[in-house]
Design a protein around this motif. Structure first.
Motif, PDB file in Angstrom:
ATOM      1  N   ARG A 277      18.905 -17.016 -14.933  1.00 56.90           N
ATOM      2  CA  ARG A 277      17.890 -16.369 -14.078  1.00 56.90           C
ATOM      3  C   ARG A 277      17.574 -17.489 -13.064  1.00 56.90           C
ATOM      4  O   ARG A 277      17.081 -16.845 -11.895  1.00 56.90           O
ATOM      5  CB  ARG A 277      17.032 -15.477 -14.799  1.00 56.90           C
ATOM      6  CG  ARG A 277      17.553 -14.367 -15.473  1.00 56.90           C
ATOM      7  CD  ARG A 277      18.047 -13.396 -14.562  1.00 56.90           C
ATOM      8  NE  ARG A 277      17.360 -12.898 -13.271  1.00 56.90           N
ATOM      9  CZ  ARG A 277      16.374 -12.190 -13.290  1.00 56.90           C
ATOM     10  NH1 ARG A 277      16.056 -11.438 -14.244  1.00 56.90           N
ATOM     11  NH2 ARG A 277      15.747 -11.926 -12.269  1.00 56.90           N
ATOM     12  N   MET A 278      16.865 -18.622 -13.700  1.00 55.70           N
ATOM     13  CA  MET A 278      16.332 -19.563 -12.992  1.00 55.70           C
ATOM     14  C   MET A 278      17.259 -20.065 -11.525  1.00 55.70           C
ATOM     15  O   MET A 278      16.600 -20.339 -10.762  1.00 55.70           O
ATOM     16  CB  MET A 278      15.784 -20.588 -13.671  1.00 55.70           C
ATOM     17  CG  MET A 278      14.645 -20.458 -14.726  1.00 55.70           C
ATOM     18  SD  MET A 278      13.040 -20.023 -14.070  1.00 55.70           S
ATOM     19  CE  MET A 278      12.733 -21.721 -13.438  1.00 55.70           C
ATOM     20  N   PHE A 279      18.386 -20.257 -11.907  1.00 61.09           N
ATOM     21  CA  PHE A 279      19.342 -20.593 -10.926  1.00 61.09           C
ATOM     22  C   PHE A 279      19.359 -19.530  -9.713  1.00 61.09           C
ATOM     23  O   PHE A 279      19.839 -19.944  -8.502  1.00 61.09           O
ATOM     24  CB  PHE A 279      20.535 -20.654 -11.565  1.00 61.09           C
ATOM     25  CG  PHE A 279      20.788 -22.011 -12.141  1.00 61.09           C
ATOM     26  CD1 PHE A 279      19.977 -23.042 -11.854  1.00 61.09           C
ATOM     27  CD2 PHE A 279      21.640 -21.944 -13.560  1.00 61.09           C
ATOM     28  CE1 PHE A 279      20.085 -24.333 -12.747  1.00 61.09           C
ATOM     29  CE2 PHE A 279      21.665 -23.162 -14.294  1.00 61.09           C
ATOM     30  CZ  PHE A 279      21.079 -24.275 -13.892  1.00 61.09           C
ATOM     31  N   GLU A 280      18.837 -18.182  -9.990  1.00 56.87           N
ATOM     32  CA  GLU A 280      18.944 -17.159  -8.828  1.00 56.87           C
ATOM     33  C   GLU A 280      17.823 -17.441  -8.183  1.00 56.87           C
ATOM     34  O   GLU A 280      17.647 -16.656  -6.891  1.00 56.87           O
ATOM     35  CB  GLU A 280      18.968 -15.806  -9.579  1.00 56.87           C
ATOM     36  CG  GLU A 280      20.091 -15.516 -10.534  1.00 56.87           C
ATOM     37  CD  GLU A 280      20.227 -14.175 -11.265  1.00 56.87           C
ATOM     38  OE1 GLU A 280      19.089 -13.336 -11.086  1.00 56.87           O
ATOM     39  OE2 GLU A 280      21.010 -13.819 -11.944  1.00 56.87           O
ATOM     40  N   TRP A 281      16.814 -18.024  -8.536  1.00 57.96           N
ATOM     41  CA  TRP A 281      15.728 -18.240  -7.791  1.00 57.96           C
ATOM     42  C   TRP A 281      15.685 -18.869  -6.380  1.00 57.96           C
ATOM     43  O   TRP A 281      16.437 -19.832  -6.339  1.00 57.96           O
ATOM     44  CB  TRP A 281      14.360 -18.864  -8.575  1.00 57.96           C
ATOM     45  CG  TRP A 281      13.841 -18.381  -9.627  1.00 57.96           C
ATOM     46  CD1 TRP A 281      14.379 -17.298 -10.502  1.00 57.96           C
ATOM     47  CD2 TRP A 281      12.350 -18.306 -10.161  1.00 57.96           C
ATOM     48  NE1 TRP A 281      13.475 -16.857 -11.304  1.00 57.96           N
ATOM     49  CE2 TRP A 281      12.342 -17.496 -11.281  1.00 57.96           C
ATOM     50  CE3 TRP A 281      11.275 -18.999  -9.532  1.00 57.96           C
ATOM     51  CZ2 TRP A 281      11.015 -17.317 -11.831  1.00 57.96           C
ATOM     52  CZ3 TRP A 281       9.989 -18.955 -10.267  1.00 57.96           C
ATOM     53  CH2 TRP A 281      10.110 -18.016 -11.377  1.00 57.96           C
ATOM     54  N   PRO A 282      15.084 -18.527  -5.358  1.00 60.05           N
ATOM     55  CA  PRO A 282      15.033 -18.988  -4.176  1.00 60.05           C
ATOM     56  C   PRO A 282      13.934 -20.114  -4.106  1.00 60.05           C
ATOM     57  O   PRO A 282      13.583 -20.508  -5.246  1.00 60.05           O
ATOM     58  CB  PRO A 282      14.680 -18.120  -3.088  1.00 60.05           C
ATOM     59  CG  PRO A 282      13.872 -17.051  -3.788  1.00 60.05           C
ATOM     60  CD  PRO A 282      14.533 -16.996  -5.272  1.00 60.05           C
ATOM     61  N   ALA A 283      13.805 -20.903  -3.259  1.00 65.60           N
ATOM     62  CA  ALA A 283      12.994 -22.250  -3.246  1.00 65.60           C
ATOM     63  C   ALA A 283      11.471 -21.703  -3.205  1.00 65.60           C
ATOM     64  O   ALA A 283      10.893 -21.924  -2.110  1.00 65.60           O
ATOM     65  CB  ALA A 283      13.149 -22.976  -2.154  1.00 65.60           C
ATOM     66  N   VAL A 284      11.091 -21.048  -4.296  1.00 60.91           N
ATOM     67  CA  VAL A 284       9.647 -20.680  -4.460  1.00 60.91           C
ATOM     68  C   VAL A 284       8.960 -21.561  -5.569  1.00 60.91           C
ATOM     69  O   VAL A 284       9.696 -22.231  -6.447  1.00 60.91           O
ATOM     70  CB  VAL A 284       9.629 -19.369  -5.014  1.00 60.91           C
ATOM     71  CG1 VAL A 284      10.257 -18.590  -3.915  1.00 60.91           C
ATOM     72  CG2 VAL A 284      10.359 -18.901  -6.222  1.00 60.91           C
TER      73      VAL A 284
END
Length: 248
Positions: free
Chosen positions: A166-173
Motif C-alpha cells: 500500500r505504501m508503494f501506492e502513495w503519491p509524494a505526500v
C-alpha cells in the motif's frame, strides 16, 4: 467518510488506532472488548481498505472526522505503536473528545531515537521495492523476537506485506503532525492515561515508555515475555488490563 471502519458491540465507545498495519492488528483484542463496549476499528488513510492519500495526511484530523461522522462526542482511545502516537497527539489537541487514553508500545513525536534505530529504518527503506527483504529486515529487529517465534508470525507477515504494498501506492505526500511535538506537551495531557508495553520490546520503545512515565501522570504496566506485538501474542492480558483501567 471515506476511511474504512468496523463497529462491533454496544456501550461506551472505544476507538482502536494502529500504525503500520490495518484493523487485523486488533484481531484478538477487538472481540474481547466488544463484549462490553462499542468498539470502532479503522484503517488509517493509505492502509488496509482505506483509500490512498491524494494530499498530505493529517491523521489527527482524520480521526476527528471519523468521530464526527459516527456522532461520537467522547471516546476511549486505544492506540498501538504509531497509533499510540496519533492517540496522544489527538488527546493533546482535542482533550474534550477523549474520556480515557490507553497507549500500547506507543511512538512519541519529537523523541530522539537511537542511531541503531535510524540505521535499521534506513536499511529497510534501501531494500525497497523488495518487500520480502524489507519484511525480513523489519522482523529481525529486537522488538519482534516474541511474535516471530509465535503462531501469529504469519499474520504479522501478511499485515507487513500488505502495508508495504500500500505504501508503494502513495503519491509524494507526507504525514502532518501538530507543530509542537507531543514530547514538549506531555505535562498538558489531561485524560487519565495507561501505557502498556512488553518487557521484550526494543530498547528505544522502552525508553519512550520511561520518558512518558517521567514527564506525565501516565500509569505504566509492563507485560512479561511480550514484545512490540503484545496485542497479538497477549490479547487476554491486554483485555484484563484495559477493562480494569476503564472500570475505575
Amino acid at each position: 467518510m471515506d476511511l474504512y471502519y468496523e463497529i462491533n458491540g454496544n456501550g461506551h465507545p472505544v476507538v482502536l488506532l494502529t500504525g503500520g498495519a490495518d484493523i487485523r492488528n486488533w484481531t484478538f483484542v477487538a472481540p474481547l472488548l466488544a463484549k462490553h463496549y462499542k468498539v470502532v476499528s479503522f484503517d488509517g488513510r493509505g492502509t488496509g481498505k482505506s483509500p490512498s492519500p491524494l494530499e498530505d495526511v493529517n491523521p489527527i484530523e482524520d480521526l476527528l472526522s471519523l468521530l464526527d461522522h459516527l456522532e461520537i462526542n467522547q471516546a476511549t482511545l486505544i492506540g498501538h505503536s504509531m497509533g499510540g502516537q496519533i492517540a496522544t497527539e489527538f488527546a493533546l489537541n482535542y482533550p474534550e473528545r477523549v474520556s480515557k487514553l490507553v497507549l500500547i508500545a506507543p511512538g512519541l513525536s519529537g523523541f530522539s531515537y537511537s542511531k541503531e534505530f535510524e540505521e535499521n529504518i534506513k536499511k529497510i527503506h534501501e531494500a525497497a521495492p523488495d518487500i520480502d527483504k524489507m519484511v525480513e529486515l523489519l522482523l529481525s529487529d529486537s522488538s519482534y523476537r516474541v511474535i516471530t517465534a509465535s503462531p501469529h508470525r504469519d499474520l504479522m507477515v501478511q499485515m507487513l506485506r500488505h502495508h508495504m504494498n500500500r505504501m508503494f501506492e502513495w503519491p509524494a505526500v507526507k504525514l502532518i503532525w501538530p507543530q509542537r511535538p507531543a514530547i514538549e506537551r506531555l505535562e498538558e495531557l489531561t485524560p487519565t492515561t495507561l501505557l502498556i508495553i512488553g518487557k521484550e520490546d526494543s530498547p528505544d520503545n522502552l525508553r519512550v515508555a520511561n520518558y512518558i512515565r517521567k514527564h506525565s501522570d501516565t500509569r505504566i504496566i509492563e507485560i512479561p515475555d511480550a514484545d512490540h506485538m503484545v496485542n497479538l501474542t497477549h490479547p487476554e492480558k491486554l483485555y484484563r488490563q484495559i477493562t480494569g483501567f476503564m472500570k475505575e
